[in-house]
Scaffold this motif. Structure first.
Motif, PDB file in Angstrom:
ATOM      1  N   PRO A   1       0.800  -1.039   0.253  1.00  0.00           N
ATOM      2  CA  PRO A   1      -0.132   0.100   0.097  1.00  0.00           C
ATOM      3  C   PRO A   1       1.338   1.472  -0.052  1.00  0.00           C
ATOM      4  N   ALA A   2       2.771   1.355   0.235  1.00  0.00           N
ATOM      5  CA  ALA A   2       2.538   2.267   0.410  1.00  0.00           C
ATOM      6  C   ALA A   2       3.139   2.827  -1.505  1.00  0.00           C
ATOM      7  N   HIS A   3       2.921   2.235  -2.042  1.00  0.00           N
ATOM      8  CA  HIS A   3       2.548   2.423  -3.267  1.00  0.00           C
ATOM      9  C   HIS A   3       1.769   3.908  -3.577  1.00  0.00           C
ATOM     10  N   ILE A   4       1.150   4.307  -3.033  1.00  0.00           N
ATOM     11  CA  ILE A   4      -0.091   5.451  -3.032  1.00  0.00           C
ATOM     12  C   ILE A   4       1.513   6.472  -3.182  1.00  0.00           C
ATOM     13  N   ALA A   5       2.416   6.089  -2.144  1.00  0.00           N
ATOM     14  CA  ALA A   5       3.070   8.032  -2.595  1.00  0.00           C
ATOM     15  C   ALA A   5       3.513   8.639  -3.841  1.00  0.00           C
ATOM     16  N   ALA A   6       3.908   7.158  -4.523  1.00  0.00           N
ATOM     17  CA  ALA A   6       4.412   7.288  -6.199  1.00  0.00           C
ATOM     18  C   ALA A   6       3.021   7.858  -6.912  1.00  0.00           C
ATOM     19  N   ALA A   7       2.290   6.672  -6.494  1.00  0.00           N
ATOM     20  CA  ALA A   7       0.777   7.255  -7.417  1.00  0.00           C
ATOM     21  C   ALA A   7       0.211   8.633  -7.412  1.00  0.00           C
ATOM     22  N   GLU A   8       0.585   8.807  -6.422  1.00  0.00           N
ATOM     23  CA  GLU A   8       0.191  10.917  -6.220  1.00  0.00           C
ATOM     24  C   GLU A   8       0.931  11.590  -6.557  1.00  0.00           C
ATOM     25  N   THR A   9       2.362  11.250  -6.708  1.00  0.00           N
ATOM     26  CA  THR A   9       3.176  11.778  -7.221  1.00  0.00           C
ATOM     27  C   THR A   9       3.133  11.523  -8.760  1.00  0.00           C
ATOM     28  N   THR A  10       2.937  10.700  -9.406  1.00  0.00           N
ATOM     29  CA  THR A  10       2.090  10.313 -10.775  1.00  0.00           C
ATOM     30  C   THR A  10       1.642  11.229 -11.203  1.00  0.00           C
ATOM     31  N   ILE A  11       0.140  11.016 -10.765  1.00  0.00           N
ATOM     32  CA  ILE A  11      -0.456  11.753 -11.545  1.00  0.00           C
ATOM     33  C   ILE A  11      -0.763  13.031 -11.427  1.00  0.00           C
ATOM     34  N   ALA A  12       0.080  13.637  -9.904  1.00  0.00           N
ATOM     35  CA  ALA A  12       0.481  15.243 -10.027  1.00  0.00           C
ATOM     36  C   ALA A  12       0.687  16.046 -10.849  1.00  0.00           C
ATOM     37  N   THR A  13       1.890  14.878 -11.161  1.00  0.00           N
ATOM     38  CA  THR A  13       2.999  15.709 -12.281  1.00  0.00           C
ATOM     39  C   THR A  13       2.043  15.816 -13.418  1.00  0.00           C
ATOM     40  N   ASN A  14       2.417  14.254 -14.034  1.00  0.00           N
ATOM     41  CA  ASN A  14       1.663  13.599 -15.894  1.00  0.00           C
ATOM     42  C   ASN A  14       0.475  14.379 -15.764  1.00  0.00           C
ATOM     43  N   LEU A  15      -0.153  14.055 -15.098  1.00  0.00           N
ATOM     44  CA  LEU A  15      -1.962  14.199 -15.544  1.00  0.00           C
ATOM     45  C   LEU A  15      -2.216  15.916 -14.969  1.00  0.00           C
ATOM     46  N   LEU A  16      -2.319  15.899 -13.523  1.00  0.00           N
ATOM     47  CA  LEU A  16      -2.866  17.279 -13.044  1.00  0.00           C
ATOM     48  C   LEU A  16      -1.685  18.649 -13.725  1.00  0.00           C
ATOM     49  N   GLY A  17      -0.169  18.432 -13.858  1.00  0.00           N
ATOM     50  CA  GLY A  17       0.489  19.330 -14.713  1.00  0.00           C
ATOM     51  C   GLY A  17      -0.293  19.649 -15.670  1.00  0.00           C
ATOM     52  N   THR A  18       0.182  18.873 -16.507  1.00  0.00           N
ATOM     53  CA  THR A  18      -0.918  18.557 -18.055  1.00  0.00           C
ATOM     54  C   THR A  18      -2.054  19.636 -17.308  1.00  0.00           C
ATOM     55  N   ILE A  19      -2.938  19.299 -17.012  1.00  0.00           N
ATOM     56  CA  ILE A  19      -3.782  20.605 -17.695  1.00  0.00           C
ATOM     57  C   ILE A  19      -4.021  22.036 -16.874  1.00  0.00           C
ATOM     58  N   ARG A  20      -2.755  21.607 -15.744  1.00  0.00           N
ATOM     59  CA  ARG A  20      -2.613  23.263 -15.356  1.00  0.00           C
ATOM     60  C   ARG A  20      -2.279  24.457 -16.681  1.00  0.00           C
ATOM     61  N   VAL A  21      -1.310  23.469 -16.582  1.00  0.00           N
ATOM     62  CA  VAL A  21      -0.515  24.343 -18.522  1.00  0.00           C
ATOM     63  C   VAL A  21      -1.384  24.269 -18.877  1.00  0.00           C
ATOM     64  N   VAL A  22      -1.732  23.983 -19.871  1.00  0.00           N
ATOM     65  CA  VAL A  22      -3.103  23.565 -20.662  1.00  0.00           C
ATOM     66  C   VAL A  22      -3.974  25.193 -20.260  1.00  0.00           C
ATOM     67  N   ASP A  23      -4.901  24.618 -18.857  1.00  0.00           N
ATOM     68  CA  ASP A  23      -5.776  25.825 -18.464  1.00  0.00           C
ATOM     69  C   ASP A  23      -5.364  26.779 -18.432  1.00  0.00           C
ATOM     70  N   ALA A  24      -3.675  26.965 -17.907  1.00  0.00           N
ATOM     71  CA  ALA A  24      -3.863  28.646 -17.709  1.00  0.00           C
ATOM     72  C   ALA A  24      -3.733  29.987 -19.113  1.00  0.00           C
TER      73      ALA A  24
END
Length: 246
Positions: free
Chosen positions: A90-113
């Protein structure tokens, strides 16, 4: 798309594919700004500090870039991390959160900006970056594949919503490319320069392709259609042996 005489921001352009693509735009005669958390001073390119996981950082970078370059007309968003995960732990969740925050949400933030700026100009290009792994999972990096599949789906929706505005939306779909030591992990990784040669040729097509697919990624993109999906995923699953206790 025209790649000469453009004003281009490459977020995630401090190394690897992003750095190489930024240089190709510059070599073609475009003005290029490279963004990253630690952009350094790449020769001949302007830089801006941006952390795509921090909304305030994205907005500050947007204001800095647009103040200096109100004619900005190409936004490339390719910040990403590739992290292995053991889904039995279950400790993998830290890597999952980092990955989603950077790869997906990061993309959306830049596009929105930058979308309002491009819409106000009535023309421009947004180039997102997914991965062959978005279409053919690599089980050792489950959240990476999920995040890139999300980038693909988001890009499809963005293209539909911006249709008729003059702002085109394209998706770069890289296979494994020999950067950041990937050539040691994956002997099949494409040489960076050869990959970029194909990408630039495809990008320069008119009309701009919705998906920029070099020959080396087509087997991944079309695996389900070609009936090779299950076999290729099974082959890729052999990498799970590298996890502790496997």
């Amino acid at each position: 798309m025209q790649i000469t005489h453009r004003t281009v921001l490459v977020v995630g352009g401090t190394s690897g594919i992003g750095r190489g693509l930024a240089q190709r735009f510059a070599d073609a005669g475009s003005t290029v700004v490279v963004g990253g958390r630690d952009p350094g001073r790449p020769a001949g390119l302007e830089t801006v500090r941006i952390d795509v996981t921090d909304p305030e950082s994205v907005l500050r970078a947007r204001d800095e870039v647009l103040d200096a370059h109100p004619d900005l007309d190409v936004v490339v968003t390719m910040s990403g991390v590739m992290l292995t995960e053991d889904l039995r732990d279950p400790a993998h969740i830290a890597a999952a959160e980092t990955t989603i925050a950077t790869n997906l949400l990061g993309t959306i933030r830049v596009v929105d900006a930058f979308t309002p700026h491009l819409l106000a100009r009535g023309h421009g290009t947004i180039l997102t970056v997914s991965s062959g792994i978005a279409f053919l999972p690599f089980p050792l990096m489950p959240s990476y594949g999920a995040s890139k599949a999300g980038v693909h789906a988001y890009t499809e929706a963005l293209r539909a919503q911006l249709a008729g505005t003059g702002v085109e939306v394209a998706e770069l779909v890289p296979p494994a490319v020999a950067t950041a030591g990937q050539e040691r992990v994956n002997p099949a990784a494409l040489p960076l320069d050869a990959y970029l040669d194909e990408v630039v040729e495809l990008l320069a097509a008119e009309p701009t392709p919705a998906e920029v697919l070099v020959e080396g990624v087509r087997m991944h993109r079309w695996a389900e259609r070609d009936g090779t999906y299950a076999e290729l995923v099974e082959r890729r699953s052999q990498s799970l042996r590298t996890l502790p206790g496997r």
